[in-house]
Design a protein around this motif. Structure first.
Motif, PDB file in Angstrom:
ATOM      1  N   UNK A  36       0.850  -1.213  -0.046  1.00  0.00           N
ATOM      2  CA  UNK A  36      -0.189   0.097  -0.209  1.00  0.00           C
ATOM      3  C   UNK A  36       0.800   1.189  -0.047  1.00  0.00           C
ATOM      4  N   UNK A  37       0.438   2.407   0.025  1.00  0.00           N
ATOM      5  CA  UNK A  37       0.963   3.672   0.110  1.00  0.00           C
ATOM      6  C   UNK A  37       1.856   3.997   1.174  1.00  0.00           C
ATOM      7  N   UNK A  38       1.485   3.574   2.490  1.00  0.00           N
ATOM      8  CA  UNK A  38       2.340   3.451   3.528  1.00  0.00           C
ATOM      9  C   UNK A  38       3.458   2.681   3.462  1.00  0.00           C
ATOM     10  N   UNK A  39       3.451   1.517   2.845  1.00  0.00           N
ATOM     11  CA  UNK A  39       4.753   0.849   2.856  1.00  0.00           C
ATOM     12  C   UNK A  39       5.583   1.645   1.649  1.00  0.00           C
ATOM     13  N   UNK A  40       5.143   1.924   0.412  1.00  0.00           N
ATOM     14  CA  UNK A  40       6.002   2.557  -0.498  1.00  0.00           C
ATOM     15  C   UNK A  40       6.485   3.795   0.178  1.00  0.00           C
ATOM     16  N   UNK A  41       5.548   4.393   0.819  1.00  0.00           N
ATOM     17  CA  UNK A  41       6.294   5.839   1.418  1.00  0.00           C
ATOM     18  C   UNK A  41       7.475   5.432   2.429  1.00  0.00           C
ATOM     19  N   UNK A  42       7.245   4.515   3.369  1.00  0.00           N
ATOM     20  CA  UNK A  42       8.289   3.880   4.127  1.00  0.00           C
ATOM     21  C   UNK A  42       9.658   3.452   3.487  1.00  0.00           C
ATOM     22  N   UNK A  43       9.343   2.846   2.571  1.00  0.00           N
ATOM     23  CA  UNK A  43      10.316   2.720   1.513  1.00  0.00           C
ATOM     24  C   UNK A  43      11.204   3.645   1.073  1.00  0.00           C
ATOM     25  N   UNK A  44      10.463   4.529   0.424  1.00  0.00           N
ATOM     26  CA  UNK A  44      11.241   5.812   0.075  1.00  0.00           C
ATOM     27  C   UNK A  44      11.883   6.606   1.218  1.00  0.00           C
ATOM     28  N   UNK A  45      11.388   6.711   2.352  1.00  0.00           N
ATOM     29  CA  UNK A  45      12.184   7.500   3.388  1.00  0.00           C
ATOM     30  C   UNK A  45      13.185   6.686   3.586  1.00  0.00           C
ATOM     31  N   UNK A  66       3.409   2.158  -5.758  1.00  0.00           N
ATOM     32  CA  UNK A  66       4.350   1.920  -6.912  1.00  0.00           C
ATOM     33  C   UNK A  66       5.513   2.956  -6.655  1.00  0.00           C
ATOM     34  N   UNK A  67       6.796   2.523  -6.847  1.00  0.00           N
ATOM     35  CA  UNK A  67       7.945   3.589  -6.741  1.00  0.00           C
ATOM     36  C   UNK A  67       8.640   3.238  -7.992  1.00  0.00           C
ATOM     37  N   UNK A  68       8.884   4.171  -8.738  1.00  0.00           N
ATOM     38  CA  UNK A  68       9.882   4.026  -9.858  1.00  0.00           C
ATOM     39  C   UNK A  68      11.114   4.734  -9.773  1.00  0.00           C
ATOM     40  N   UNK A  69      12.155   4.193  -9.986  1.00  0.00           N
ATOM     41  CA  UNK A  69      13.628   4.771  -9.778  1.00  0.00           C
ATOM     42  C   UNK A  69      14.318   4.746 -10.963  1.00  0.00           C
ATOM     43  N   UNK A  70      14.911   6.009 -10.994  1.00  0.00           N
ATOM     44  CA  UNK A  70      16.008   6.268 -12.131  1.00  0.00           C
ATOM     45  C   UNK A  70      17.235   6.872 -11.467  1.00  0.00           C
ATOM     46  N   UNK A  71      18.543   6.106 -11.930  1.00  0.00           N
ATOM     47  CA  UNK A  71      19.799   6.600 -11.567  1.00  0.00           C
ATOM     48  C   UNK A  71      20.644   6.990 -12.539  1.00  0.00           C
ATOM     49  N   UNK A  72      21.133   7.990 -12.320  1.00  0.00           N
ATOM     50  CA  UNK A  72      22.080   8.741 -12.965  1.00  0.00           C
ATOM     51  C   UNK A  72      23.113   9.629 -12.319  1.00  0.00           C
ATOM     52  N   UNK A  73      23.989   9.891 -13.007  1.00  0.00           N
ATOM     53  CA  UNK A  73      25.198  10.868 -12.443  1.00  0.00           C
ATOM     54  C   UNK A  73      24.908  12.095 -13.254  1.00  0.00           C
ATOM     55  N   UNK A  91      18.429  -2.051  -2.991  1.00  0.00           N
ATOM     56  CA  UNK A  91      18.241  -3.555  -3.179  1.00  0.00           C
ATOM     57  C   UNK A  91      18.132  -4.211  -1.723  1.00  0.00           C
ATOM     58  N   UNK A  92      19.127  -3.632  -0.865  1.00  0.00           N
ATOM     59  CA  UNK A  92      19.358  -3.997   0.502  1.00  0.00           C
ATOM     60  C   UNK A  92      17.990  -3.655   1.404  1.00  0.00           C
ATOM     61  N   UNK A  93      17.412  -2.584   0.953  1.00  0.00           N
ATOM     62  CA  UNK A  93      16.212  -2.000   1.711  1.00  0.00           C
ATOM     63  C   UNK A  93      14.917  -2.352   1.365  1.00  0.00           C
ATOM     64  N   UNK A  94      14.841  -3.285   0.211  1.00  0.00           N
ATOM     65  CA  UNK A  94      13.603  -3.985  -0.184  1.00  0.00           C
ATOM     66  C   UNK A  94      13.209  -4.871   0.758  1.00  0.00           C
ATOM     67  N   UNK A  95      12.142  -4.800   1.300  1.00  0.00           N
ATOM     68  CA  UNK A  95      11.454  -5.935   2.312  1.00  0.00           C
ATOM     69  C   UNK A  95      10.720  -6.689   1.616  1.00  0.00           C
TER      70      UNK A  95
END
Length: 95
Positions: A36-45, A66-73, A91-95
Motif C-alpha cells: 500500500x501507500x504507507x509501505x511505499x512511502x516508508x521504503x522511500x524514506x 508503486x515506486x519508480x526509480x531512475x539513477x544517473x549521475x 536493493x538491501x532496503x527492499x523488504x
C-alpha cells in the motif's frame, strides 16, 4: 563523494550484478510495488536517508503502492560508481 564514471564493460555487467535493474535511456531503472501507500512511502524514506548519506539522490516517482526509480549521475553525464552504490543500497532496503 566524487563520482567515477562506469566503463562500458562495467555497464554491460550490471545485469548480472543488479538483476532487478535495467539500463533504460542511459539510467539504472527499477520499478517496485508494495502492499500500500504507507509501505511505499516508508521504503522511500529509507532510501532518502541512504541517498543523503551517500550524497547522491535518485530521480523517482511514487503513485500509491508503486515506486519508480531512475539513477544517473548528471556530473558525469551517465552512470557512475555512485549509481551502482545507491542501487545496491536500495536493493538491501527492499523488504
Amino acid at each position: 563523494m566524487a563520482s567515477k564514471p562506469l566503463t562500458p564493460a562495467k555497464i554491460a555487467a550490471l545485469s548480472t550484478e543488479l538483476p532487478q535493474w535495467t539500463v533504460r535511456e542511459g539510467k539504472l531503472h527499477r520499478e517496485l510495488r508494495f502492499a500500500d501507500f504507507s509501505a511505499a512511502f516508508g521504503f522511500m524514506t529509507r532510501v532518502a536517508l541512504a541517498a543523503e548519506a551517500l550524497g547522491h539522490h535518485p530521480e523517482w516517482c511514487n503513485v500509491w503502492n508503486r515506486v519508480t526509480i531512475n539513477l544517473t549521475t548528471h556530473d558525469t553525464g551517465g552512470l557512475s560508481d555512485l549509481d551502482l552504490a545507491l542501487a545496491q543500497q536500495i536493493d538491501g532496503l527492499v523488504s
